[in-house]
Design a protein around this motif. Sequence first.
Motif, PDB file in Angstrom:
ATOM      1  N   LYS A 173     -44.587  47.924  25.884  1.00  0.00           N
ATOM      2  CA  LYS A 173     -43.640  48.680  26.378  1.00  0.00           C
ATOM      3  C   LYS A 173     -42.338  49.454  26.974  1.00  0.00           C
ATOM      4  CE  LYS A 173     -43.386  46.927  31.145  1.00  0.00           C
ATOM      5  NZ  LYS A 173     -43.326  45.576  32.211  1.00  0.00           N
ATOM      6  N   LYS A 174     -42.642  50.155  27.187  1.00  0.00           N
ATOM      7  CA  LYS A 174     -41.251  50.650  27.663  1.00  0.00           C
ATOM      8  C   LYS A 174     -40.262  50.284  28.828  1.00  0.00           C
ATOM      9  CE  LYS A 174     -38.295  54.961  28.419  1.00  0.00           C
ATOM     10  NZ  LYS A 174     -38.270  54.435  29.871  1.00  0.00           N
ATOM     11  N   HIS A 175     -39.077  49.765  28.553  1.00  0.00           N
ATOM     12  CA  HIS A 175     -38.414  49.158  29.591  1.00  0.00           C
ATOM     13  C   HIS A 175     -37.596  50.377  29.790  1.00  0.00           C
ATOM     14  CE1 HIS A 175     -39.168  44.870  28.135  1.00  0.00           C
ATOM     15  NE2 HIS A 175     -38.493  45.013  27.146  1.00  0.00           N
ATOM     16  N   GLU A 176     -37.104  50.000  31.494  1.00  0.00           N
ATOM     17  CA  GLU A 176     -36.736  51.310  32.188  1.00  0.00           C
ATOM     18  C   GLU A 176     -35.471  51.019  31.477  1.00  0.00           C
ATOM     19  OE1 GLU A 176     -37.286  52.869  36.848  1.00  0.00           O
ATOM     20  OE2 GLU A 176     -37.001  50.579  36.700  1.00  0.00           O
ATOM     21  N   THR A 177     -34.265  52.403  31.928  1.00  0.00           N
ATOM     22  CA  THR A 177     -33.039  52.199  31.796  1.00  0.00           C
ATOM     23  C   THR A 177     -32.270  52.582  33.113  1.00  0.00           C
ATOM     24  OG1 THR A 177     -33.306  53.873  30.832  1.00  0.00           O
ATOM     25  CG2 THR A 177     -33.529  52.700  29.429  1.00  0.00           C
ATOM     26  N   GLN A 181     -32.363  59.076  36.951  1.00  0.00           N
ATOM     27  CA  GLN A 181     -32.852  60.657  36.970  1.00  0.00           C
ATOM     28  C   GLN A 181     -33.773  60.599  37.943  1.00  0.00           C
ATOM     29  OE1 GLN A 181     -35.070  60.925  33.106  1.00  0.00           O
ATOM     30  NE2 GLN A 181     -34.385  63.164  33.760  1.00  0.00           N
ATOM     31  N   GLU A 182     -34.431  59.200  38.511  1.00  0.00           N
ATOM     32  CA  GLU A 182     -35.517  59.451  39.444  1.00  0.00           C
ATOM     33  C   GLU A 182     -35.199  59.330  40.331  1.00  0.00           C
ATOM     34  OE1 GLU A 182     -37.969  55.842  41.764  1.00  0.00           O
ATOM     35  OE2 GLU A 182     -38.144  56.096  38.705  1.00  0.00           O
ATOM     36  N   LYS A 211     -22.058  61.960  42.421  1.00  0.00           N
ATOM     37  CA  LYS A 211     -22.770  61.127  44.922  1.00  0.00           C
ATOM     38  C   LYS A 211     -22.754  59.684  44.430  1.00  0.00           C
ATOM     39  CE  LYS A 211     -23.799  62.250  49.208  1.00  0.00           C
ATOM     40  NZ  LYS A 211     -22.647  62.604  49.737  1.00  0.00           N
ATOM     41  N   ILE A 212     -23.608  59.313  42.910  1.00  0.00           N
ATOM     42  CA  ILE A 212     -23.265  58.173  42.868  1.00  0.00           C
ATOM     43  C   ILE A 212     -22.216  57.007  43.436  1.00  0.00           C
ATOM     44  CG2 ILE A 212     -24.163  56.438  41.359  1.00  0.00           C
ATOM     45  CD1 ILE A 212     -26.505  58.745  40.078  1.00  0.00           C
ATOM     46  N   ALA A 265     -26.301  52.455  46.364  1.00  0.00           N
ATOM     47  CA  ALA A 265     -25.553  54.012  46.101  1.00  0.00           C
ATOM     48  C   ALA A 265     -27.361  54.689  45.766  1.00  0.00           C
ATOM     49  CB  ALA A 265     -24.836  53.976  45.258  1.00  0.00           C
ATOM     50  N   LEU A 266     -28.458  53.992  45.041  1.00  0.00           N
ATOM     51  CA  LEU A 266     -29.528  54.934  44.193  1.00  0.00           C
ATOM     52  C   LEU A 266     -30.420  54.430  45.293  1.00  0.00           C
ATOM     53  CD1 LEU A 266     -28.845  53.756  40.742  1.00  0.00           C
ATOM     54  CD2 LEU A 266     -28.934  56.104  41.428  1.00  0.00           C
ATOM     55  N   GLY A 267     -30.240  53.227  46.080  1.00  0.00           N
ATOM     56  CA  GLY A 267     -31.702  53.550  47.001  1.00  0.00           C
ATOM     57  C   GLY A 267     -32.367  52.292  46.447  1.00  0.00           C
ATOM     58  N   VAL A 268     -32.123  51.192  45.622  1.00  0.00           N
ATOM     59  CA  VAL A 268     -33.004  50.730  44.704  1.00  0.00           C
ATOM     60  C   VAL A 268     -32.809  49.314  44.831  1.00  0.00           C
ATOM     61  CG1 VAL A 268     -34.416  52.828  43.090  1.00  0.00           C
ATOM     62  CG2 VAL A 268     -31.809  50.686  42.685  1.00  0.00           C
TER      63      VAL A 268
END
Length: 72
Positions: free
Chosen positions: A4-8, A14-15, A22-23, A55-58
């Motif tokens: 399983k690839k871990h999200e970076t 990028q998403e 801006k960030i 900043a990323l809205g996550v």
Amino acid sequence: MLEKKHETLDDIIQETGLKYEKIAERMGITVNWLWRLRKEPKKMDAVDMEKLADALGVGVNRVFEAIKNFES
């Protein structure tokens, strides 16, 4: 079996489609400091994680997991 690839952090950034400028502006830091945090995310403290997530809205947990699984 596939590993399983871990999200970076870069995957999350990028998403969102947001530019680094801006960030950094949303976080109240320089683009240079954001670049350093991306390259060495384990140096990021809880306040920086929360600012980045906002900043990323996550969710902050998503940012934390990306950092926790960081491999240099």
